[in-house]
Design a protein around this motif. Structure first.
Motif, PDB file in Angstrom:
ATOM      1  N   VAL A 210       0.841  -1.205   0.000  1.00 16.00           N
ATOM      2  CA  VAL A 210       0.000   0.000   0.000  1.00 16.00           C
ATOM      3  C   VAL A 210       0.875   1.253   0.000  1.00 16.00           C
ATOM      4  N   ALA A 211       1.961   1.235   0.810  1.00 18.16           N
ATOM      5  CA  ALA A 211       2.871   2.388   0.841  1.00 18.16           C
ATOM      6  C   ALA A 211       3.536   2.586  -0.517  1.00 18.16           C
ATOM      7  N   CYS A 212       3.955   1.487  -1.140  1.00 17.66           N
ATOM      8  CA  CYS A 212       4.577   1.578  -2.468  1.00 17.66           C
ATOM      9  C   CYS A 212       3.578   2.099  -3.507  1.00 17.66           C
ATOM     10  N   ALA A 213       2.352   1.611  -3.435  1.00 16.67           N
ATOM     11  CA  ALA A 213       1.323   2.075  -4.380  1.00 16.67           C
ATOM     12  C   ALA A 213       1.044   3.559  -4.170  1.00 16.67           C
ATOM     13  N   GLY A 214       0.992   3.986  -2.915  1.00 14.37           N
ATOM     14  CA  GLY A 214       0.779   5.413  -2.627  1.00 14.37           C
ATOM     15  C   GLY A 214       1.892   6.273  -3.190  1.00 14.37           C
ATOM     16  N   LEU A 215       3.121   5.842  -2.992  1.00 12.22           N
ATOM     17  CA  LEU A 215       4.256   6.581  -3.554  1.00 12.22           C
ATOM     18  C   LEU A 215       4.211   6.593  -5.075  1.00 12.22           C
ATOM     19  N   TYR A 216       3.889   5.459  -5.643  1.00 13.74           N
ATOM     20  CA  TYR A 216       3.863   5.340  -7.098  1.00 13.74           C
ATOM     21  C   TYR A 216       2.812   6.276  -7.706  1.00 13.74           C
TER      22      TYR A 216
ATOM     23  N   SER B  99       1.505   8.870  -6.356  1.00 16.95           N
ATOM     24  CA  SER B  99       1.726  10.280  -6.033  1.00 16.95           C
ATOM     25  C   SER B  99       2.792  10.888  -6.937  1.00 16.95           C
ATOM     26  N   GLY B 100       3.367  10.062  -7.803  1.00 18.29           N
ATOM     27  CA  GLY B 100       4.333  10.561  -8.770  1.00 18.29           C
ATOM     28  C   GLY B 100       5.769  10.201  -8.466  1.00 18.29           C
ATOM     29  N   ASP B 101       6.025   9.589  -7.319  1.00 14.60           N
ATOM     30  CA  ASP B 101       7.399   9.221  -6.959  1.00 14.60           C
ATOM     31  C   ASP B 101       7.645   7.760  -7.332  1.00 14.60           C
ATOM     32  N   HIS B 102       7.666   7.501  -8.626  1.00 12.97           N
ATOM     33  CA  HIS B 102       7.782   6.141  -9.146  1.00 12.97           C
ATOM     34  C   HIS B 102       9.081   5.456  -8.721  1.00 12.97           C
ATOM     35  N   GLU B 103      10.166   6.195  -8.806  1.00 17.56           N
ATOM     36  CA  GLU B 103      11.478   5.597  -8.508  1.00 17.56           C
ATOM     37  C   GLU B 103      11.572   5.145  -7.050  1.00 17.56           C
ATOM     38  N   LEU B 104      11.130   5.991  -6.136  1.00 19.26           N
ATOM     39  CA  LEU B 104      11.176   5.625  -4.715  1.00 19.26           C
ATOM     40  C   LEU B 104      10.260   4.439  -4.415  1.00 19.26           C
ATOM     41  N   ALA B 105       9.104   4.394  -5.061  1.00 19.10           N
ATOM     42  CA  ALA B 105       8.176   3.276  -4.848  1.00 19.10           C
ATOM     43  C   ALA B 105       8.789   1.964  -5.285  1.00 19.10           C
TER      44      ALA B 105
END
Length: 168
Positions: A45-51, A53-59
């Motif tokens: 869920v945290a990775c999906a939220g980051l992804y 939100s536009g922060d694909h690389e961090l996700a």
């Protein structure tokens, strides 16, 4: 106390490797699935939220790190159990152990001095092909190869583990 059933135990590497694999996978994925899958779901869920939100690389980095840590954790647990089991197999090299089922518990005679494993200490029996695991604690088991075990002895073992009051 006198022995009710006595039968030989033959520990071989292939059978014990499958017992360790069965123990680790069942302990992680069947006995406590929430403890395994809930953290994974939270990370996902945290990775999906980051992804989203536009922060694909961090996700992607977080997801890869989480999967790597999980793989290291599972492999380390498997390896720890396998090293302990392999040490027992090495000590048994070329020798037979004997299982002695008694009214008060189980004794496994091998190269080490045998002690009584009382019935209440055995929390459960996990059945796998060719071997039963006598579960003593969350992370501790005794492997019981079935090749030389008479059916009556296994029935006796099951009945005593089922009726034994569990320890907290």
């Amino acid at each position: 106390m006198t022995d009710r059933y006595v039968f030989p135990l033959r520990y071989d590497e292939k059978l014990m490797r499958s017992a360790v694999t069965g123990f680790v996978t069942r302990a992680l994925f069947r006995e406590a699935p929430l403890k395994t899958f809930l953290p994974l779901a939270a990370i996902l869920v945290a990775c999906a939220g980051l992804y989203f939100s536009g922060d694909h690389e961090l996700a992607v980095e977080l997801f890869i790190a989480a999967v790597a840590i999980l793989a290291i954790f599972v492999f380390s647990g498997w390896r720890m159990h396998w090293r302990m089991m392999r040490g027992k197999i090495e000590a048994m090299r070329g020798r037979w152990a004997m299982a002695r089922l008694r009214d008060d518990g189980v004794v496994i005679d091998g190269p080490d001095p045998a002690s009584l494993l009382e019935w209440p200490a055995i929390r459960a029996i996990w059945r796998f092909e060719g071997v039963w695991l006598l579960i003593l604690a969350t992370n501790h088991f005794v492997a019981l190869p079935l090749a030389g075990a008479p059916k009556e002895a296994l029935d006796f073992l099951e009945a005593h583990v089922a009726e034994a009051p569990s320890q907290p």
